[in-house]
Scaffold this active site. Sequence first.
Site, PDB file in Angstrom:
ATOM      1  N   ASP A  11       0.649  -0.653   0.401  1.00  0.00           N
ATOM      2  CA  ASP A  11       0.120  -0.597   0.136  1.00  0.00           C
ATOM      3  C   ASP A  11       0.783   0.990   0.427  1.00  0.00           C
ATOM      4  O   ASP A  11       2.133   0.879   0.579  1.00  0.00           O
ATOM      5  CB  ASP A  11      -1.120  -0.005   1.507  1.00  0.00           C
ATOM      6  CG  ASP A  11      -1.991   1.299   1.450  1.00  0.00           C
ATOM      7  OD1 ASP A  11      -2.504   1.949   0.404  1.00  0.00           O
ATOM      8  OD2 ASP A  11      -1.540   1.507   2.523  1.00  0.00           O
ATOM      9  N   LEU A  12       0.303   2.222  -0.342  1.00  0.00           N
ATOM     10  CA  LEU A  12       1.174   3.817  -0.337  1.00  0.00           C
ATOM     11  C   LEU A  12       0.833   4.665   1.300  1.00  0.00           C
ATOM     12  O   LEU A  12       1.976   4.524   1.764  1.00  0.00           O
ATOM     13  CB  LEU A  12       0.802   4.482  -1.667  1.00  0.00           C
ATOM     14  CG  LEU A  12       1.524   5.709  -1.557  1.00  0.00           C
ATOM     15  CD1 LEU A  12       3.272   5.404  -1.914  1.00  0.00           C
ATOM     16  CD2 LEU A  12       1.186   6.420  -3.217  1.00  0.00           C
ATOM     17  N   ASP A  13       0.208   5.123   0.980  1.00  0.00           N
ATOM     18  CA  ASP A  13      -0.158   5.826   2.388  1.00  0.00           C
ATOM     19  C   ASP A  13       0.006   5.294   3.703  1.00  0.00           C
ATOM     20  O   ASP A  13      -1.077   4.500   4.009  1.00  0.00           O
ATOM     21  CB  ASP A  13      -1.536   6.731   1.366  1.00  0.00           C
ATOM     22  CG  ASP A  13      -1.964   7.679   0.701  1.00  0.00           C
ATOM     23  OD1 ASP A  13      -1.256   7.714  -0.221  1.00  0.00           O
ATOM     24  OD2 ASP A  13      -2.850   8.279   0.525  1.00  0.00           O
ATOM     25  N   THR A 103      -2.627   1.157  -4.549  1.00  0.00           N
ATOM     26  CA  THR A 103      -2.745   2.014  -3.509  1.00  0.00           C
ATOM     27  C   THR A 103      -4.325   2.750  -4.241  1.00  0.00           C
ATOM     28  O   THR A 103      -5.086   2.395  -5.219  1.00  0.00           O
ATOM     29  CB  THR A 103      -2.145   3.388  -3.690  1.00  0.00           C
ATOM     30  OG1 THR A 103      -2.323   4.348  -3.047  1.00  0.00           O
ATOM     31  CG2 THR A 103      -1.289   3.711  -5.638  1.00  0.00           C
ATOM     32  N   SER A 104      -4.837   3.352  -2.981  1.00  0.00           N
ATOM     33  CA  SER A 104      -6.431   3.474  -3.607  1.00  0.00           C
ATOM     34  C   SER A 104      -6.404   5.216  -4.099  1.00  0.00           C
ATOM     35  O   SER A 104      -7.390   6.176  -3.952  1.00  0.00           O
ATOM     36  CB  SER A 104      -7.006   3.601  -1.941  1.00  0.00           C
ATOM     37  OG  SER A 104      -7.864   2.585  -1.578  1.00  0.00           O
ATOM     38  N   LYS A 135     -10.497  -1.056  -2.349  1.00  0.00           N
ATOM     39  CA  LYS A 135     -10.472  -1.604  -1.178  1.00  0.00           C
ATOM     40  C   LYS A 135     -11.206  -1.047  -0.095  1.00  0.00           C
ATOM     41  O   LYS A 135     -11.860   0.402  -0.602  1.00  0.00           O
ATOM     42  CB  LYS A 135      -9.258  -1.367  -0.181  1.00  0.00           C
ATOM     43  CG  LYS A 135      -7.746  -2.084  -1.139  1.00  0.00           C
ATOM     44  CD  LYS A 135      -6.630  -0.984  -0.486  1.00  0.00           C
ATOM     45  CE  LYS A 135      -5.441  -1.132  -1.548  1.00  0.00           C
ATOM     46  NZ  LYS A 135      -3.797  -0.434  -0.998  1.00  0.00           N
ATOM     47  N   ASP A 160      -1.347  -0.576   6.014  1.00  0.00           N
ATOM     48  CA  ASP A 160      -1.681  -0.040   7.334  1.00  0.00           C
ATOM     49  C   ASP A 160      -2.823   0.453   7.925  1.00  0.00           C
ATOM     50  O   ASP A 160      -3.728   0.038   9.085  1.00  0.00           O
ATOM     51  CB  ASP A 160      -1.270   1.634   7.460  1.00  0.00           C
ATOM     52  CG  ASP A 160      -2.180   2.351   6.583  1.00  0.00           C
ATOM     53  OD1 ASP A 160      -2.217   3.496   6.694  1.00  0.00           O
ATOM     54  OD2 ASP A 160      -2.428   1.603   5.257  1.00  0.00           O
TER      55      ASP A 160
END
Length: 210
Positions: A11-13, A103-104, A135, A160
């Site tokens: 994931d990114l954020d 990622t979203s 997601k 996360d």
Amino acid sequence: MIFKEEFFLFDLDGTLVNTTKVVETAWSEWCNRVNLNPAEVIACCHGVRGQDIIPRFLPNADLAAELNWLDARELELSTLCTEITGAKALLLSLPRQNWAIVTSSSKKLALKKLQVCGLPIPELMVTAEQCQNGKPDPEPYLFAIEQLNTQAAQCIVFEDAPAGITSAVQAGCQVIRVGSPRVKDEHTVSQIENYSGVSFNGSLNIEDGQ
């Protein structure tokens, strides 16, 4: 702890990049703009696409216009992003064809965040535009697994947020939770605060205490 899986999905954020201030500022300003309670929206926006959050709270909105506003504001705030400790070193140690970001965020915004933090750009990046369902639906991770031409059993996911963890678990992947405080989570195989104790040398190693 050693993991023998060959593919690594991030994931990114909140997982590679510290973006809490950016995300919560943008969503708070948006809520004030459209007369919504920021606390209620922020409570469920982490790890979820804007196109899935906006209709939940503002069903009659011009979705494209609101998404454009949010993306533009996050782009303006993206200079506040910082690397999660050790992320760059870990990513650079992984075989380039064996890791991806799921990622979203939109592609434009995801690239900006990576560039601001000096993180490498993966060969595969699954972004908000590429899936019909975001997601916590498993589609984003299933799509990444398909593109990597592998199987879920060969993948470790770093996440996360609850929405992302649910997405990855339902796709059949093992999940390492990133962040603090550490909380007991039956869906994750390990939890780390950051990547300072994580290394790769043919297999993924997480030092005791991480």
